[in-house]
Every structure is written in structure tokens, then in C-alpha cells.
Enzyme design. Structure first.
Site, mmCIF file in Angstrom:
data_model
loop_
_atom_site.group_PDB
_atom_site.id
_atom_site.type_symbol
_atom_site.label_atom_id
_atom_site.label_comp_id
_atom_site.label_asym_id
_atom_site.label_seq_id
_atom_site.Cartn_x
_atom_site.Cartn_y
_atom_site.Cartn_z
ATOM 1 N N GLY A 27 57.215 2.983 80.438
ATOM 2 C CA GLY A 27 55.754 3.048 80.482
ATOM 3 C C GLY A 27 55.211 2.579 79.137
ATOM 4 C CB ALA A 28 51.952 3.116 77.465
ATOM 5 C CG LEU A 29 55.424 6.536 73.470
ATOM 6 C CD1 LEU A 29 54.371 5.970 72.518
ATOM 7 C CD2 LEU A 29 55.292 8.053 73.527
ATOM 8 C CG ASN A 119 52.995 14.165 75.854
ATOM 9 O OD1 ASN A 119 53.264 14.260 74.663
ATOM 10 N ND2 ASN A 119 52.081 13.328 76.317
ATOM 11 C CB ALA A 145 52.061 3.314 73.531
ATOM 12 C CE LYS A 200 52.294 14.865 71.071
ATOM 13 N NZ LYS A 200 53.126 14.050 71.880
ATOM 14 C CG ASN A 208 47.223 14.997 76.456
ATOM 15 O OD1 ASN A 208 46.867 14.941 75.284
ATOM 16 N ND2 ASN A 208 48.343 14.451 76.865
ATOM 17 C CG ASN A 218 42.908 10.848 71.957
ATOM 18 O OD1 ASN A 218 42.694 10.982 73.163
ATOM 19 N ND2 ASN A 218 44.112 10.607 71.469
HETATM 20 O O1 KPL Z 1 50.397 12.809 72.767
HETATM 21 C C1 KPL Z 1 49.297 12.386 72.976
HETATM 22 C C2 KPL Z 1 49.031 11.866 74.319
HETATM 23 O O2 KPL Z 1 48.088 11.116 74.514
HETATM 24 O O3 KPL Z 1 49.800 12.231 75.211
HETATM 25 C C3 KPL Z 1 48.238 12.472 71.919
HETATM 26 C C4 KPL Z 1 48.858 13.037 70.652
HETATM 27 C C5 KPL Z 1 47.136 13.366 72.391
HETATM 28 C C6 KPL Z 1 47.686 11.147 71.489
HETATM 29 O O4 KPL Z 1 46.866 10.566 72.424
#
Ligand code: KPL
Length: 315
Positions: A27-29, A119, A145, A200, A208, A218
Site C-alpha cells: 500500500g502507500a507506506l 498501525n 505516504a 503510537k 485517525n 492532520n
Molecule cells: O500513523 C499515522 C496514520 O496516518 O496512520 C499518523 C501518525 C496519524 C500520520 O498520519
């Protein structure tokens, strides 16, 4: 993104032997990490899941933080024939980690490290149970990302990345943080990764759901309109963290949240992006995990509960 790119047009060669990293979840990241690893000279193979077999797999169109765009040839394989794996980097959404890894149960050689970067919480322990002979490493990252098309990725924010051991076997894997640091600019090893995961989680509980529900960048959470709700979210998360033996305070969590809001002001959170694209969000692994722990300790978390329900209903 043009299809059928020829490898000799692209920036890097294919690596038929054993890549340094095998990445599950593009995905993006994941796409940004695959690009940065490749650019740092660490050959990376993307492992695609079966459902992607019918789609086109062009090279990666990668835009770095300075706005420079380039095409990268990154080796791909399918999960049923993954090829030799030295280190597995899992960057699927939290809700897909277990199903994405299941085909590798009994296939992954003992001792191959599994690095989890998603996450939310509560999944790493399940992975360690599925792969008792592999070092399992949990990670947190705050890189930004964006995916704007099929294999089109943009690195939108430089963040921090921390790795740490989930099981005993992973205690000898600190060198993996150094190797990631070569690609990301920074990455650290922390034996107390659970604390960083909780911190986190607090940031994700705050940013989110609100950005996804109100359709905001954000940075817009810095406005006075959100001051109370952010404060209440942090009070509730701090109560649960303390009950879990994680010393913190709502003020400390709020400071962390506001720092991330500022540093990622121009970014869309992953939950915003998921909701906009009609994808499954990570609400279960983020706020859902918090609610589960709150229930165990008999702690009321009404604001987080309300956000959880609102995100679930919106889908
Ligand atoms: O981890 C993030 C996410 O978007 O999932 C943050 C830290 C909130 C950055 O956008």
C-alpha cells in the site's frame, strides 16, 4: 502510469537471487518503504497476494520528499512461490496481517525474521504464535505516504521508525534497525517496543478517526474546535495505559498528539485515505484494541467508544 515498462528504462536491476528484504503489503507506506530500500541499494522483492494475479504490475512510480519522481524496477513474486526470503517486512493493513501471512505458515524457513509495521496493536503476539521458530519484531513508524494510483507512491513526510522484539528469538535482531536506517535516514531499536506501540496507538486513536470522519488533513486538528475532544481522548487512553502498567499522563499524550499533528500537518491520515478509497480501516486494531483493554480493566472510554462506532457506521 504507463504499463509494460521495460526494465532497461528503469533505475534498478532485477535481483534474481536472494533479495535483502521481501515485502508483503504494497500500500502507500509499503510502496514508499520498498522504494527507499531499493534506492539505498538493498534489493527488495514485493510479494503479491493471489488476488493481484490478474492485475498489471508495472514498475514503481516513486516521488521522494524533494518532489523528484523516478521509475523503479522492483522485483515481484506471488505468495505461493515467494522465492528465498532473508527478512520479511510485513506492511499490510493491520486487519490483513494474519491472512496475508497464513500461506507462509510451514513455508518460511526457521530463523527468518518477520518485521511487522502496521498501525494498531494485538497482532504481533498472534504472529509469534503462528511462527514459533522465527524472530518476530514489532515496529512503529510515523513516515507519511500517499498512493495516488496503481504503483504510484509519494513520500509525504519523514518520520521516525522504531523496532523491537516480540519474542526471545528477536532479541538478536537489532542490526535490522541499522539496515532500515540506511534507507529511511533514521531507525532505532528499542527493547521496550510495547511502550512505543502504546504511544503510537494514542496518536492514532486521536488523529485517525477524527480526520477520517471530518475529512480533514492532520494539521486541521490544531484548530480550537478539536481541543476538547483531543484532550478527552488522551485522558481515556492514559487511563487505560496506566492500568496496563504503562506510566504516562494525558498531558504527555496530548503533547505527543499535537507534535504529530504539527509535523504531519499537510498529510491525510491513513484512515482518511482508507475511508475515501472505500477500503477497510484499521479502527479495530486501533480504537477497537483500546476498547478491549478498557473493558478488561472496567474503565469507561465514552469518547473513544463514540468514535469507534461512528467509523464503523460510516463504512
Ligand atoms: O500513523 C499515522 C496514520 O496516518 O496512520 C499518523 C501518525 C496519524 C500520520 O498520519
Amino acid at each position: 502510469m504507463p504499463s509494460g515498462l521495460r526494465d532497461n528504462n528503469l533505475k534498478t536491476r532485477r535481483h534474481p537471487v536472494s533479495p535483502e528484504w521481501t515485502l508483503l503489503g504494497c500500500g502507500a507506506l509499503g510502496g514508499v518503504f520498498a522504494s527507499l530500500l531499493t534506492l539505498s541499494g538493498q534489493p527488495t522483492r514485493i510479494l503479491l497476494r493471489e488476488r493481484h494475479r490478474a492485475t498489471l504490475h508495472p514498475g514503481i512510480d516513486f516521488t521522494s520528499l524533494d518532489g523528484h519522481t523516478q521509475l523503479l524496477a522492483i522485483e515481484r513474486a506471488f505468495i505461493d512461490k515467494p522465492g528465498p526470503i532473508r527478512r520479511l517486512l510485513v506492511m499490510t493493513k493491520a486487519g490483513q496481517v494474519i491472512s496475508a501471512l497464513t500461506p507462509l505458515v510451514g513455508q518460511l524457513a526457521a530463523g527468518v525474521p518477520i518485521v511487522l509495521l502496521h498501525n494498531g496493536m494485538g497482532i504481533a503476539e498472534r504472529v509469534a504464535a503462528l511462527f514459533p521458530h522465527n524472530p518476530v519484531i514489532a515496529g512503529v513508524t510515523s513516515h507519511g505516504a500517499l498512493q495516488s494510483g496503481h504503483f504510484v507512491f509519494r513520500h509525504t513526510g519523514r518520520g521516525e521508525t522504531w523496532l523491537g522484539p516480540v519474542n526471545e528469538a528477536a532479541r538478536s535482531c537489532a542490526h535490522l534497525a541499522d539496515e532500515l536506517a540506511r534507507a529511511l535516514g533514521q531507525a532505532g531499536w528499542d527493547e521496550q517496543i510495547l511502550t512505543r506501540q502504546w504511544q503510537k496507538l494514542a496518536v492514532n486513536c486521536a488523529i485517525n478517526p477524527l480526520t477520517a470522519l471530518y475529512r480533514l488533513k492532520n494539521g486541521e486538528l490544531a484548530g480550537p474546535r478539536f481541543a476538547d475532544v483531543l484532550q478527552q481522548i488522551c485522558v481515556e487512553v492514559a487511563d487505560v495505559m496506566q492500568a496496563e502498567g504503562q506510566p504516562t499522563s494525558s498531558d504527555e499524550l496530548l503533547r505527543r498528539v499535537m507534535t504529530v499533528v504539527e509535523l504531519t500537518a499537510d498529510n491525510y491520515s491513513s484512515m482518511y485515505q482508507d475511508m475515501e478509497q472505500g477500503r477497510e480501516t484499521e479502527i479495530e486494531a486501533i480504537t477497537g484494541f483500546l476498547l478491549g483493554k478498557a473493558a478488561v480493566h472496567g474503565i469507561a472510554v465514552p469518547v473513544n467508544q463514540g468514535l469507534y462506532q461512528a467509523v464503523k457506521e460510516k463504512r
